[in-house]
Design a protein around this motif. Sequence first.
Motif, PDB file in Angstrom:
ATOM      1  N   ARG A 174       0.830  -1.202   0.000  1.00  0.00           N
ATOM      2  CA  ARG A 174       0.000   0.000   0.000  1.00  0.00           C
ATOM      3  C   ARG A 174       0.867   1.256   0.000  1.00  0.00           C
ATOM      4  O   ARG A 174       0.624   2.208  -0.740  1.00  0.00           O
ATOM      5  CB  ARG A 174      -0.917   0.013   1.212  1.00  0.00           C
ATOM      6  N   GLY A 175       1.904   1.251   0.856  1.00  0.00           N
ATOM      7  CA  GLY A 175       2.782   2.408   0.952  1.00  0.00           C
ATOM      8  C   GLY A 175       3.501   2.681  -0.354  1.00  0.00           C
ATOM      9  O   GLY A 175       3.582   3.832  -0.804  1.00  0.00           O
ATOM     10  N   TYR A 176       4.040   1.612  -0.975  1.00  0.00           N
ATOM     11  CA  TYR A 176       4.779   1.799  -2.227  1.00  0.00           C
ATOM     12  C   TYR A 176       3.866   2.338  -3.318  1.00  0.00           C
ATOM     13  O   TYR A 176       4.206   3.304  -4.020  1.00  0.00           O
ATOM     14  CB  TYR A 176       5.397   0.477  -2.678  1.00  0.00           C
ATOM     15  N   VAL A 177       2.697   1.717  -3.478  1.00  0.00           N
ATOM     16  CA  VAL A 177       1.787   2.110  -4.561  1.00  0.00           C
ATOM     17  C   VAL A 177       1.275   3.532  -4.351  1.00  0.00           C
ATOM     18  O   VAL A 177       1.246   4.341  -5.285  1.00  0.00           O
ATOM     19  CB  VAL A 177       0.613   1.117  -4.663  1.00  0.00           C
ATOM     20  N   ALA A 178       0.873   3.874  -3.126  1.00  0.00           N
ATOM     21  CA  ALA A 178       0.361   5.224  -2.859  1.00  0.00           C
ATOM     22  C   ALA A 178       1.431   6.266  -3.113  1.00  0.00           C
ATOM     23  O   ALA A 178       1.161   7.319  -3.723  1.00  0.00           O
ATOM     24  CB  ALA A 178      -0.147   5.308  -1.424  1.00  0.00           C
ATOM     25  N   ASP A 179       2.653   6.005  -2.660  1.00  0.00           N
ATOM     26  CA  ASP A 179       3.745   6.963  -2.876  1.00  0.00           C
ATOM     27  C   ASP A 179       4.058   7.112  -4.362  1.00  0.00           C
ATOM     28  O   ASP A 179       4.308   8.221  -4.847  1.00  0.00           O
ATOM     29  CB  ASP A 179       4.999   6.527  -2.114  1.00  0.00           C
ATOM     30  N   PHE A 180       4.049   5.982  -5.088  1.00  0.00           N
ATOM     31  CA  PHE A 180       4.335   6.038  -6.521  1.00  0.00           C
ATOM     32  C   PHE A 180       3.278   6.867  -7.254  1.00  0.00           C
ATOM     33  O   PHE A 180       3.608   7.750  -8.062  1.00  0.00           O
ATOM     34  CB  PHE A 180       4.383   4.635  -7.123  1.00  0.00           C
ATOM     35  N   LEU A 181       2.008   6.588  -6.990  1.00  0.00           N
ATOM     36  CA  LEU A 181       0.941   7.309  -7.683  1.00  0.00           C
ATOM     37  C   LEU A 181       0.966   8.798  -7.354  1.00  0.00           C
ATOM     38  O   LEU A 181       0.728   9.637  -8.227  1.00  0.00           O
ATOM     39  CB  LEU A 181      -0.414   6.707  -7.322  1.00  0.00           C
ATOM     40  N   ALA A 182       1.250   9.128  -6.088  1.00  0.00           N
ATOM     41  CA  ALA A 182       1.323  10.539  -5.704  1.00  0.00           C
ATOM     42  C   ALA A 182       2.498  11.230  -6.389  1.00  0.00           C
ATOM     43  O   ALA A 182       2.412  12.395  -6.792  1.00  0.00           O
ATOM     44  CB  ALA A 182       1.449  10.659  -4.192  1.00  0.00           C
ATOM     45  N   ARG A 183       3.592  10.496  -6.544  1.00  0.00           N
ATOM     46  CA  ARG A 183       4.818  11.072  -7.108  1.00  0.00           C
ATOM     47  C   ARG A 183       4.793  11.104  -8.636  1.00  0.00           C
ATOM     48  O   ARG A 183       5.215  12.081  -9.259  1.00  0.00           O
ATOM     49  CB  ARG A 183       6.017  10.256  -6.617  1.00  0.00           C
ATOM     50  N   GLU A 184       4.312  10.049  -9.261  1.00  0.00           N
ATOM     51  CA  GLU A 184       4.431   9.901 -10.707  1.00  0.00           C
ATOM     52  C   GLU A 184       3.153  10.200 -11.485  1.00  0.00           C
ATOM     53  O   GLU A 184       3.221  10.480 -12.674  1.00  0.00           O
ATOM     54  CB  GLU A 184       4.876   8.459 -11.046  1.00  0.00           C
ATOM     55  N   TYR A 185       1.992  10.106 -10.828  1.00  0.00           N
ATOM     56  CA  TYR A 185       0.744  10.303 -11.554  1.00  0.00           C
ATOM     57  C   TYR A 185       0.042  11.601 -11.194  1.00  0.00           C
ATOM     58  O   TYR A 185      -0.373  12.362 -12.072  1.00  0.00           O
ATOM     59  CB  TYR A 185      -0.201   9.127 -11.318  1.00  0.00           C
ATOM     60  N   GLN A 186      -0.058  11.902  -9.894  1.00  0.00           N
ATOM     61  CA  GLN A 186      -0.816  13.064  -9.464  1.00  0.00           C
ATOM     62  C   GLN A 186      -0.267  14.380 -10.006  1.00  0.00           C
ATOM     63  O   GLN A 186      -1.013  15.326 -10.239  1.00  0.00           O
ATOM     64  CB  GLN A 186      -0.858  13.138  -7.929  1.00  0.00           C
ATOM     65  N   VAL A 187       1.053  14.441 -10.200  1.00  0.00           N
ATOM     66  CA  VAL A 187       1.665  15.699 -10.634  1.00  0.00           C
ATOM     67  C   VAL A 187       1.304  16.048 -12.078  1.00  0.00           C
ATOM     68  O   VAL A 187       1.345  17.210 -12.466  1.00  0.00           O
ATOM     69  CB  VAL A 187       3.206  15.636 -10.481  1.00  0.00           C
ATOM     70  N   ASP A 188       0.948  15.051 -12.894  1.00  0.00           N
ATOM     71  CA  ASP A 188       0.594  15.317 -14.293  1.00  0.00           C
ATOM     72  C   ASP A 188      -0.349  14.229 -14.780  1.00  0.00           C
ATOM     73  O   ASP A 188       0.036  13.342 -15.527  1.00  0.00           O
ATOM     74  CB  ASP A 188       1.854  15.371 -15.159  1.00  0.00           C
ATOM     75  N   LYS A 189      -1.600  14.321 -14.341  1.00  0.00           N
ATOM     76  CA  LYS A 189      -2.565  13.283 -14.692  1.00  0.00           C
ATOM     77  C   LYS A 189      -2.800  13.212 -16.195  1.00  0.00           C
ATOM     78  O   LYS A 189      -2.791  12.130 -16.787  1.00  0.00           O
ATOM     79  CB  LYS A 189      -3.893  13.554 -13.977  1.00  0.00           C
ATOM     80  N   ALA A 190      -3.017  14.356 -16.813  1.00  0.00           N
ATOM     81  CA  ALA A 190      -3.299  14.375 -18.246  1.00  0.00           C
ATOM     82  C   ALA A 190      -2.126  13.831 -19.042  1.00  0.00           C
ATOM     83  O   ALA A 190      -2.308  13.067 -20.001  1.00  0.00           O
ATOM     84  CB  ALA A 190      -3.641  15.792 -18.689  1.00  0.00           C
TER      85      ALA A 190
END
Length: 452
Positions: free
Chosen positions: A395-411
Amino acid sequence: MKRLIQHGLMFGNLVEISSPALIERYNRALKHLTGKTTQLTDFHIDISGYSPEIGDELGNDIYLNPNGCNRQFILLTTAQKAAPLLNAKFSTSRGILRQFYEANEAQLFALTARDAVAGELANSVYEMNTPARLLDIRRITIEADTIGGHVADAAKLGQLIDRFRSTPDGWRNDLLIAEMIGLAKRTGDVTRVPISLPAMGFEQPNFWTSHFGGLYVFRTVKAPAVISVGPVQDLGEMPVGQVMDLSMRNMVADWLERNGLVEPIVKARGMDSAAVLRQKMDFILVDAAEALELDLGNATRTDLRKIAHRLGAALPDEFKGLARLLSWVEGGGDWPRITSEHPAYFYTLRSRPHADRDLVNMLLSQLAPLDVRQMFITHKELFYASYATWSDRKRGYVADFLAREYQVDKAGARAALFGPEPGMDEAERPEPKPSPTMVDLVGPWGALRKRS
């Protein structure tokens, strides 16, 4: 789920409601639709007006969707159009609501300035006791009005005005004039500022639903089909040409290819397929590390490579298949033959650009569940259900990855993975017709070799 909420990966973009005036309007609408009210002094709502806090207060997460197929909605502000849809039962519901809000934005802005607007995504099916009933859902109609009935009053006032103007002695009709004045006090001058919120209909030919364990319904493709998450024998008789479940990998793969719905990611135009393959391999290694109970923390790709070395021959087949494909992409290996029976097969595909691109990518995320980034983007309900079963390490790895790699540039992330949004010309075509290539002629994993 707290970690997801803190990262903005769950309940993100909800609209905060804390104004006493808006809460009073919400309670009037809630009472009108459900017979209940909330005692909360602040809460958040989604595009349909559903609030997770109120759902918790009432002990009912579907208080605006009691029968599961005719979702009700409460609109307090047009800002809701950018919010997500929680507890979705159909994949099309959010898109339909957003289209309705955008098509009537000026009217809804004026109406919500004085009252809450309430309505329903209505279809001809009011209960679904068998899966076959889902095939009766073809068109969704939205009818809405303020709780005070401003739209209905405006329509009635318009009729009275027409009657007044068309009647020679209308100015002598005191009852008619008094009724017009009474309505005008509630609606304003509808001759200068018309109030209109016509019923709108939306076709729903292809969709996903959470009912009966999860079903994908495709009716406008060349070979109509229903694909079930659960065993196909549990569905009973279905009025459609082909019925499959996710365990029938060969049949599903053949159906996707025959209908021109998917393409190999190594063939996709403008895609950095090597980067996407590496990231998919990382996610597979993260899942494999679960078996070893390894502390992932902020594991880098180097750390994950060490896990791969440690696993050796025990590496998952999904990882091995993608590794061979990556070797071919980078020019150092032969073209791998990955059939639909191979665990890596569906990880190598994405939807072609067409009107049902998001629905097909949603289906692929269920067929390739270790790719958690694609699952999060295309199938939130499946992601949250899967997340609840993972260890705290994953959970920690996936949440951190998505926050770092996806949330910053969703489009940007969506465009990199799935291509640009389909244009109107693509959305109007019944099926895509790309120029045939050798891969098309022999299938995505025929006996091809990359030329030097």
